[in-house]
Design a protein around this motif. Sequence first.
Motif, PDB file in Angstrom:
ATOM      1  N   SER A 103      50.410  90.336  50.283  1.00 36.36           N
ATOM      2  CA  SER A 103      50.477  91.774  50.006  1.00 36.36           C
ATOM      3  C   SER A 103      49.099  92.335  49.715  1.00 36.36           C
ATOM      4  O   SER A 103      48.799  93.477  50.068  1.00 36.36           O
ATOM      5  N   LEU A 104      48.225  91.529  49.075  1.00 33.66           N
ATOM      6  CA  LEU A 104      46.867  92.013  48.824  1.00 33.66           C
ATOM      7  C   LEU A 104      46.113  92.195  50.139  1.00 33.66           C
ATOM      8  O   LEU A 104      45.361  93.155  50.308  1.00 33.66           O
ATOM      9  N   ALA A 105      46.322  91.293  51.100  1.00 31.84           N
ATOM     10  CA  ALA A 105      45.596  91.367  52.369  1.00 31.84           C
ATOM     11  C   ALA A 105      45.940  92.635  53.141  1.00 31.84           C
ATOM     12  O   ALA A 105      45.089  93.181  53.851  1.00 31.84           O
ATOM     13  N   VAL A 106      47.178  93.119  53.028  1.00 32.96           N
ATOM     14  CA  VAL A 106      47.589  94.307  53.798  1.00 32.96           C
ATOM     15  C   VAL A 106      47.523  95.583  52.972  1.00 32.96           C
ATOM     16  O   VAL A 106      47.881  96.657  53.466  1.00 32.96           O
ATOM     17  N   GLU A 107      47.019  95.492  51.747  1.00 32.73           N
ATOM     18  CA  GLU A 107      46.954  96.668  50.878  1.00 32.73           C
ATOM     19  C   GLU A 107      46.144  97.783  51.546  1.00 32.73           C
ATOM     20  O   GLU A 107      45.062  97.573  52.067  1.00 32.73           O
ATOM     21  N   GLY A 108      46.727  98.984  51.547  1.00 31.36           N
ATOM     22  CA  GLY A 108      46.024 100.137  52.091  1.00 31.36           C
ATOM     23  C   GLY A 108      46.008 100.235  53.601  1.00 31.36           C
ATOM     24  O   GLY A 108      45.335 101.103  54.156  1.00 31.36           O
TER      25      GLY A 108
ATOM     26  N   ALA B 237      25.652 110.961  45.373  1.00 31.00           N
ATOM     27  CA  ALA B 237      25.774 111.253  46.803  1.00 31.00           C
ATOM     28  C   ALA B 237      26.512 112.565  47.028  1.00 31.00           C
ATOM     29  O   ALA B 237      27.233 113.062  46.162  1.00 31.00           O
ATOM     30  N   ASP B 238      26.344 113.122  48.225  1.00 29.73           N
ATOM     31  CA  ASP B 238      27.046 114.349  48.585  1.00 29.73           C
ATOM     32  C   ASP B 238      28.434 114.067  49.143  1.00 29.73           C
ATOM     33  O   ASP B 238      29.306 114.942  49.127  1.00 29.73           O
ATOM     34  N   GLU B 239      28.599 112.850  49.657  1.00 38.33           N
ATOM     35  CA  GLU B 239      29.898 112.460  50.213  1.00 38.33           C
ATOM     36  C   GLU B 239      30.012 110.952  50.113  1.00 38.33           C
ATOM     37  O   GLU B 239      29.010 110.236  50.179  1.00 38.33           O
ATOM     38  N   THR B 240      31.227 110.466  49.947  1.00 40.11           N
ATOM     39  CA  THR B 240      31.478 109.026  49.870  1.00 40.11           C
ATOM     40  C   THR B 240      32.504 108.641  50.918  1.00 40.11           C
ATOM     41  O   THR B 240      33.502 109.328  51.111  1.00 40.11           O
ATOM     42  N   TRP B 241      32.228 107.519  51.600  1.00 42.68           N
ATOM     43  CA  TRP B 241      33.172 106.979  52.569  1.00 42.68           C
ATOM     44  C   TRP B 241      33.835 105.732  52.009  1.00 42.68           C
ATOM     45  O   TRP B 241      33.169 104.878  51.399  1.00 42.68           O
ATOM     46  N   VAL B 242      35.141 105.623  52.221  1.00 45.83           N
ATOM     47  CA  VAL B 242      35.895 104.421  51.873  1.00 45.83           C
ATOM     48  C   VAL B 242      36.681 103.987  53.109  1.00 45.83           C
ATOM     49  O   VAL B 242      36.825 104.748  54.070  1.00 45.83           O
ATOM     50  N   VAL B 243      37.223 102.766  53.061  1.00 48.25           N
ATOM     51  CA  VAL B 243      37.900 102.239  54.247  1.00 48.25           C
ATOM     52  C   VAL B 243      39.420 102.253  54.131  1.00 48.25           C
ATOM     53  O   VAL B 243      40.111 102.055  55.130  1.00 48.25           O
ATOM     54  N   SER B 244      39.963 102.478  52.925  1.00 46.89           N
ATOM     55  CA  SER B 244      41.423 102.448  52.790  1.00 46.89           C
ATOM     56  C   SER B 244      41.932 103.674  52.051  1.00 46.89           C
ATOM     57  O   SER B 244      41.245 104.224  51.176  1.00 46.89           O
ATOM     58  N   PRO B 245      43.157 104.117  52.363  1.00 47.71           N
ATOM     59  CA  PRO B 245      43.749 105.250  51.648  1.00 47.71           C
ATOM     60  C   PRO B 245      43.904 104.990  50.160  1.00 47.71           C
ATOM     61  O   PRO B 245      43.830 105.919  49.357  1.00 47.71           O
ATOM     62  N   VAL B 246      44.112 103.730  49.798  1.00 40.70           N
ATOM     63  CA  VAL B 246      44.239 103.379  48.373  1.00 40.70           C
ATOM     64  C   VAL B 246      42.948 103.705  47.639  1.00 40.70           C
ATOM     65  O   VAL B 246      42.958 104.322  46.560  1.00 40.70           O
ATOM     66  N   GLU B 247      41.814 103.320  48.222  1.00 48.82           N
ATOM     67  CA  GLU B 247      40.525 103.607  47.596  1.00 48.82           C
ATOM     68  C   GLU B 247      40.233 105.100  47.607  1.00 48.82           C
ATOM     69  O   GLU B 247      39.672 105.640  46.640  1.00 48.82           O
ATOM     70  N   GLN B 248      40.600 105.772  48.683  1.00 47.53           N
ATOM     71  CA  GLN B 248      40.381 107.213  48.755  1.00 47.53           C
ATOM     72  C   GLN B 248      41.154 107.937  47.651  1.00 47.53           C
ATOM     73  O   GLN B 248      40.603 108.805  46.957  1.00 47.53           O
ATOM     74  N   GLU B 249      42.407 107.581  47.461  1.00 44.28           N
ATOM     75  CA  GLU B 249      43.218 108.226  46.426  1.00 44.28           C
ATOM     76  C   GLU B 249      42.668 107.941  45.036  1.00 44.28           C
ATOM     77  O   GLU B 249      42.608 108.824  44.175  1.00 44.28           O
ATOM     78  N   LEU B 250      42.221 106.715  44.821  1.00 43.40           N
ATOM     79  CA  LEU B 250      41.650 106.325  43.531  1.00 43.40           C
ATOM     80  C   LEU B 250      40.437 107.189  43.193  1.00 43.40           C
ATOM     81  O   LEU B 250      40.303 107.692  42.059  1.00 43.40           O
TER      82      LEU B 250
ATOM     83  N   GLY C  15      39.436  96.784  50.144  1.00 44.11           N
ATOM     84  CA  GLY C  15      39.248  97.420  51.444  1.00 44.11           C
ATOM     85  C   GLY C  15      40.289  97.004  52.461  1.00 44.11           C
ATOM     86  O   GLY C  15      41.329  96.431  52.140  1.00 44.11           O
ATOM     87  N   VAL C  16      39.992  97.304  53.723  1.00 47.45           N
ATOM     88  CA  VAL C  16      40.872  96.964  54.840  1.00 47.45           C
ATOM     89  C   VAL C  16      40.335  95.684  55.483  1.00 47.45           C
ATOM     90  O   VAL C  16      39.143  95.547  55.707  1.00 47.45           O
TER      91      VAL C  16
ATOM     92  N   VAL D  69      31.684 100.699  52.298  1.00 46.20           N
ATOM     93  CA  VAL D  69      32.188  99.585  53.112  1.00 46.20           C
ATOM     94  C   VAL D  69      33.524  99.107  52.542  1.00 46.20           C
ATOM     95  O   VAL D  69      34.516  99.041  53.235  1.00 46.20           O
ATOM     96  N   ASP D  70      33.543  98.711  51.296  1.00 41.72           N
ATOM     97  CA  ASP D  70      34.751  98.687  50.470  1.00 41.72           C
ATOM     98  C   ASP D  70      34.260  98.852  49.047  1.00 41.72           C
ATOM     99  O   ASP D  70      33.071  98.705  48.768  1.00 41.72           O
ATOM    100  N   LEU D  71      35.146  99.194  48.137  1.00 41.30           N
ATOM    101  CA  LEU D  71      34.733  99.315  46.744  1.00 41.30           C
ATOM    102  C   LEU D  71      34.547  97.905  46.189  1.00 41.30           C
ATOM    103  O   LEU D  71      35.517  97.186  45.923  1.00 41.30           O
ATOM    104  N   HIS D  72      33.274  97.518  46.035  1.00 39.21           N
ATOM    105  CA  HIS D  72      32.970  96.141  45.655  1.00 39.21           C
ATOM    106  C   HIS D  72      33.585  95.767  44.308  1.00 39.21           C
ATOM    107  O   HIS D  72      33.999  94.631  44.101  1.00 39.21           O
ATOM    108  N   TYR D  73      33.645  96.739  43.408  1.00 38.16           N
ATOM    109  CA  TYR D  73      34.136  96.399  42.068  1.00 38.16           C
ATOM    110  C   TYR D  73      35.619  96.045  42.100  1.00 38.16           C
ATOM    111  O   TYR D  73      36.084  95.229  41.296  1.00 38.16           O
TER     112      TYR D  73
END
Length: 638
Positions: free
Chosen positions: A548-553, A402-415, A529-530, A365-369
């Motif tokens: 800037s934090l609100a629009v991150e990713g 897990a076999d696959e992980t979903w994230v909501v933003s490109p920033v989290e995906q790249e991380l 997240g987004v 959903v988003d990376l809670h941490y």
Amino acid sequence: QFRFTQACLASLQEHQGAERFEVIVVDDSSTDATAEVVPRMPGVVYLRNETNSGFITSCNRGAEAARGKYLVFLNNDALVRPGWLTALLDSFAEEPRAGIVGSKLLYPDGRLQEAGGIIWQDATGWNYGKFDDPEKPEYNYLREVDYCSAAALMIPRSLFASVGCFDSRYAPAYYEDTDLAFKVRKAGYRVLYQPLSEVIHYEGATGGTDLSTGAKKHQEINRSTFAEKWAAELMTKPAHGDLAPLQLAPPDRKNILVIDHHVPMPDKDSGSLRMFQILKILRQLGHRITFVPDNLAYEPPYTCELQKRGIEVVYHPYVKKVRDYLLAHGASFDVVVLSRCDFARKHIADVRLHAPQSRIIFDTVDLHYLREDSEARLTRDPEMRRKAQEKQQLEHELIDQADETWVVSPVEQELLREKWPRKSVQLVSNIVDLPGSKTPFALRRDYLFIGGFQHRPNTDAILFFVQKIYPLVSEHLGDAKFYIVGGHPPPEIVALATERIIVAGLQKDVRPFFDSVRLSIAPLRFGAGVKGKINQSMAFGVPVVATSLAVEGMELRDREDVLVADDPENFARALIELYKSEELWNRLSENGIEKTRVLYSADAASQKLEFLFSNEHLKSAVRPAGLEKTEIALAERN
């Protein structure tokens, strides 16, 4: 049988909704009080057959006289329940290629009579769920069925005519509704059962139940006629009594189980809206979807919103524990999606044990941490920092398992891809409808913030805005009102209310706000997240001033798609400029709608989900047999 007709008409009047409809009563040469009483009833079109012609002839005559876009065939020994007609009509709006939609039929004593009809290979039929508890989850979601009983079904009038109406070869009655369903399906349309439309049916009250006498004797005769006509189609049907195919996904589609904390409530929070859209799109793509809320709560109207769209929802008391459900049904699923880290942790071991063949997707959903870490940095709270580290460890363990992980933003995906280069980390972002802007700049005034206050970043954002930014804004926009929209505002937010600061609370319909305000703000100081509030505003063509934090990713350009500012002075300056500049407003409004269409629309999400559940993608990421759990993380392909 006039008492049945009278009771049926009374139920139609009692449970009349907003829909406009005409009532046509076809009297098949009755000998009771029908001919005397019904013609005097206001609003009823009365047709009488001079001789007893049977069900098929009567129905076809009524259909020929009808003027509406849709026909509803309703037996006179039926009583409709509240919302019955709305549910049928909505199904045609929601479901492309819907051809027939039938109601859930109940016995007068409350038992289930029919949850859609089944036709076996020998052309005999069965009412699915007959005599069972009608509230069981398996009978309460929109499904494609072999046929629906003509005791209560809806069909477009033009389609009914184009397939030749009810076939007279089945006169006087029986198998005409089954034949109609097969004709409609052959014409490329779908035959659907809609459980939210409930009708009590006194089965056999007018036609009897004895197969050897009266019209009922034609049931066996017409079975043979039907079997001969549809011999090729019947070869694809299961053997008599075989219910297993009902649990299968359509060809090349998947059986998907989704577990989340509760039924999505899309009007309350961004995460719920995203999950609701994901479920809806997966169903539209043809997959068979089962949703299990961790709390197993039946929560109207939200549970019904899933069921009416063809998603099975599991709930108490029919399932006592999620583990029990997995034990009984886990072997049938191709994919299991576990949403949010706390609930994924709770169920992932049971999914591995009871659904070992399934592909497990951890939806963050988003990376809670990241959210908790940004709050810890803002507040400099060591306890919050410790919680963030614990959450990071938990989320990393789930990504490993897990076999696959979903994230909501490109920033989290790249991380995550940097840390797990061989794991499948996929971007499944927020999904919003695109209502667009209907009100020009000159007719708009005021501004808003939208977000649920069970989410700590929103409370902090409003307090920060009102204390630090609002005084600077009000000096220049003294007449502008600021609306705070969102459920569960805490006392410190409610206390902010003034003549020009309106704490509106949860709004079931936010369109009037977005159709009238000039802009939206997102002064978030921590989070991850987004941000759904930005997606939603841009989808309505309402420009956003954000940190800037609100629009991150989100891949948004400052002064082209959005205005970005962090310190109070710059944020206030940006808000005032956007509020006053029609040229800037128009540019951001138009670009925002287009950016949302490309990145966050249902069409964009549908393409991504089609790929993620395709055989090509799933086969490329199959776990090699025999690996231990610790090895699985290393064996994944991206």
